[in-house]
Design a protein around this motif. Structure first.
Motif, short mmCIF file in Angstrom:
data_model
loop_
_atom_site.label_atom_id
_atom_site.label_comp_id
_atom_site.label_asym_id
_atom_site.label_seq_id
_atom_site.Cartn_x
_atom_site.Cartn_y
_atom_site.Cartn_z
N LEU A 257 34.04 50.24 50.82
CA LEU A 257 34.91 51.17 50.11
C LEU A 257 35.56 50.54 48.88
O LEU A 257 36.15 51.24 48.06
CB LEU A 257 35.99 51.69 51.07
CG LEU A 257 35.47 52.41 52.32
CD1 LEU A 257 36.65 52.83 53.19
CD2 LEU A 257 34.63 53.61 51.95
N GLY A 258 35.51 49.24 48.76
CA GLY A 258 36.14 48.55 47.64
C GLY A 258 36.47 47.12 48.04
O GLY A 258 36.33 46.73 49.19
N ARG A 259 36.90 46.30 47.08
CA ARG A 259 37.26 44.90 47.35
C ARG A 259 38.75 44.80 47.64
O ARG A 259 39.59 45.26 46.86
CB ARG A 259 36.90 44.03 46.15
CG ARG A 259 35.38 43.90 45.94
CD ARG A 259 35.07 43.03 44.75
NE ARG A 259 35.56 43.64 43.50
CZ ARG A 259 35.49 43.04 42.32
NH1 ARG A 259 35.01 41.81 42.23
NH2 ARG A 259 35.93 43.66 41.25
N PHE A 260 39.06 44.19 48.78
CA PHE A 260 40.46 44.05 49.17
C PHE A 260 41.19 43.13 48.20
O PHE A 260 40.72 42.04 47.86
CB PHE A 260 40.55 43.49 50.59
CG PHE A 260 41.97 43.39 51.10
CD1 PHE A 260 42.61 44.48 51.62
CD2 PHE A 260 42.64 42.17 51.01
CE1 PHE A 260 43.91 44.40 52.08
CE2 PHE A 260 43.95 42.08 51.46
CZ PHE A 260 44.58 43.19 52.00
N ARG A 261 42.37 43.56 47.75
CA ARG A 261 43.13 42.76 46.79
C ARG A 261 44.47 42.31 47.36
O ARG A 261 44.79 41.12 47.31
CB ARG A 261 43.36 43.57 45.52
CG ARG A 261 44.17 42.83 44.46
CD ARG A 261 44.27 43.64 43.19
NE ARG A 261 45.11 42.97 42.21
CZ ARG A 261 45.45 43.50 41.04
NH1 ARG A 261 44.96 44.70 40.69
NH2 ARG A 261 46.22 42.84 40.20
N LYS A 262 45.27 43.25 47.92
CA LYS A 262 46.60 42.87 48.36
C LYS A 262 47.15 43.95 49.28
O LYS A 262 46.68 45.10 49.24
CB LYS A 262 47.54 42.72 47.14
CG LYS A 262 48.93 42.20 47.45
CD LYS A 262 49.72 42.03 46.17
CE LYS A 262 51.15 41.58 46.46
NZ LYS A 262 51.21 40.28 47.15
N SER A 263 48.06 43.58 50.15
CA SER A 263 48.73 44.55 51.00
C SER A 263 50.21 44.26 51.05
O SER A 263 50.66 43.15 50.74
CB SER A 263 48.14 44.53 52.42
OG SER A 263 48.40 43.29 53.04
N TRP A 264 51.00 45.27 51.44
CA TRP A 264 52.44 45.15 51.53
C TRP A 264 52.90 45.59 52.91
O TRP A 264 52.38 46.57 53.47
CB TRP A 264 53.14 46.03 50.48
CG TRP A 264 53.00 45.50 49.08
CD1 TRP A 264 53.88 44.76 48.40
CD2 TRP A 264 51.90 45.73 48.19
NE1 TRP A 264 53.43 44.47 47.13
CE2 TRP A 264 52.19 45.08 46.99
CE3 TRP A 264 50.68 46.40 48.31
CZ2 TRP A 264 51.36 45.07 45.87
CZ3 TRP A 264 49.83 46.40 47.23
CH2 TRP A 264 50.15 45.75 46.02
#
Length: 266
Positions: A257-264
Motif C-alpha cells: 500500500l505504500g512505504r512506511f515512513r513514521k507513526s505517532w
C-alpha cells in the motif's frame, strides 16, 4: 404446441435478431460485424437474466494467481463486480465475480466450435479464491464436484451452422476424454436447434455435463426458434447464482500500500 404470451414475445424477438443479423452483413469491416453480432446476443441475455447478474460485452477474466483468459465475447457477472478498467466498453473482470461466458459465432463449423470450446475450458479453469468467506460456507455441486463457490458456465451461440448432426459429432469428439467441468454447458444455433446434456440418473435434460451424461440435440420448434429454451436455460443457470464478498487484497500481491515512513502515538 400451445402458444403462450412469453413464447409469442420470444418468437418476435427471434425474428428481430435474425433481421439485425442480416443487417450486420452489410458492414464492411469483419471486426465491426462480429462486435455487432455479439451485442445482439448480449442484449437478448440482458433482457432475460435475473436482476442480480449482468451481461457484459467484450472483456477478459483474471485470477489472483496471474491467470488471464482469452478475450471473451460475453461475460455473465455479478452486478457488484468492480470495474478494474472499462476502456471503450472492454472490461477486466475478477474470476470470482464471473458466473458464465458466452462465445458468439457467425457460422459454427468444426474449427469455430473447437475454438469456442477451448476458450470456455480456459475460463472454467481460472481459480476463484479471493473471497471474504461467508461463515455459512455455501457450496455448489455441479460437474460431480462440490465447490465453495458458484462455478462458471460456458455456452456457445451461433447465428448459423452446417448440419447439426455433424456439429454434434464434432462436439462429442472435443468432449471425449475431458472432465465435465471443462465442457460447454450448451450450444445454440439460431433457427435450427441446440445441444444440451441428458442426466445419467433420470434421463432428463440437465443444466450441464456430468460423468456419464449424454449429449442431446434438440431441433428448434417452428416459429419459437431456440430463444424460448435459451431464456429458460439462462434462468436455470443464473437465478441461483451467488458469490461471497470479493476480497481485492490478494489481487494486490506484493505491491503493498505504500512505504512506511513514521507513526505517532495518540
Amino acid at each position: 404446441m400451445e402458444r403462450n404470451h412469453l413464447s409469442l414475445i420470444l418468437s418476435s424477438v427471434a425474428k428481430r435478431m435474425r433481421a439485425d443479423f442480416d443487417q450486420s452483413v452489410a458492414f464492411r469491416h469483419r471486426a465491426q460485424t462480429g462486435e455487432v453480432r455479439e451485442v445482439i446476443v448480449r442484449d437478448f441475455c440482458e433482457e432475460y437474466l435475473p436482476g442480480h447478474v449482468e451481461a457484459l460485452h467484450s472483456g477478459e477474466i483474471i485470477s489472483v494467481d496471474g491467470g488471464v483468459s482469452p478475450q471473451c465475447d460475453i461475460v455473465i457477472a455479478d452486478r457488484s463486480t468492480p470495474s478494474f478498467t472499462n476502456l471503450g466498453g472492454y472490461r477486466i473482470i475478477p474470476s470470482e465475480c464471473v458466473y458464465g461466458v458466452i462465445e458468439v459465432k457467425t457460422k459454427l463449423d468444426k474449427q469455430q466450435l473447437f475454438d469456442a470450446c477451448e476458450k470456455i475450458r480456459s475460463v472454467k479453469q481460472l481459480k476463484k479464491v479471493a473471497f471474504k468467506r461467508d461463515p455459512l460456507r455455501r457450496s455448489a455441486n455441479p460437474y460431480d464436484t462440490f465447490l465453495p463457490h458458484y462455478p462458471t458456465a460456458g455456452m456457445i451461440f451461433a447465428f448459423d451452422s452446417g448440419d447439426l448432426a455433424t456439429v454434434g459429432q464434432h462436439l462429442a469428439e472435443w468432449c471425449r476424454g475431458r472432465a465435465p467441468g471443462e465442457m460447454p454447458d450448451s450450444v445454440w444455433v439460431l433457427g435450427k436447434g441446440f445441444f444440451s446434456w441428458v442426466s445419467p440418473t433420470d434421463g432428463k435434460l440437465d443444466r450441464g455435463p456430468s460423468s456419464g451424461a449424454g449429449l442431446a440435440l434438440l431441433d428448434a420448434e417452428p416459429e419459437l426458434d431456440v430463444l424460448f429454451p435459451l431464456a429458460l436455460h439462462l434462468n436455470i443457470h443464473f437465478s441461483e447464482a451467488w458469490m461471497d464478498p470479493l476480497d481485492l487484497v490478494p489481487y494486490a500481491g506484493q505491491i503493498g500500500l505504500g512505504r512506511f515512513r513514521k507513526s505517532w502515538s495518540i
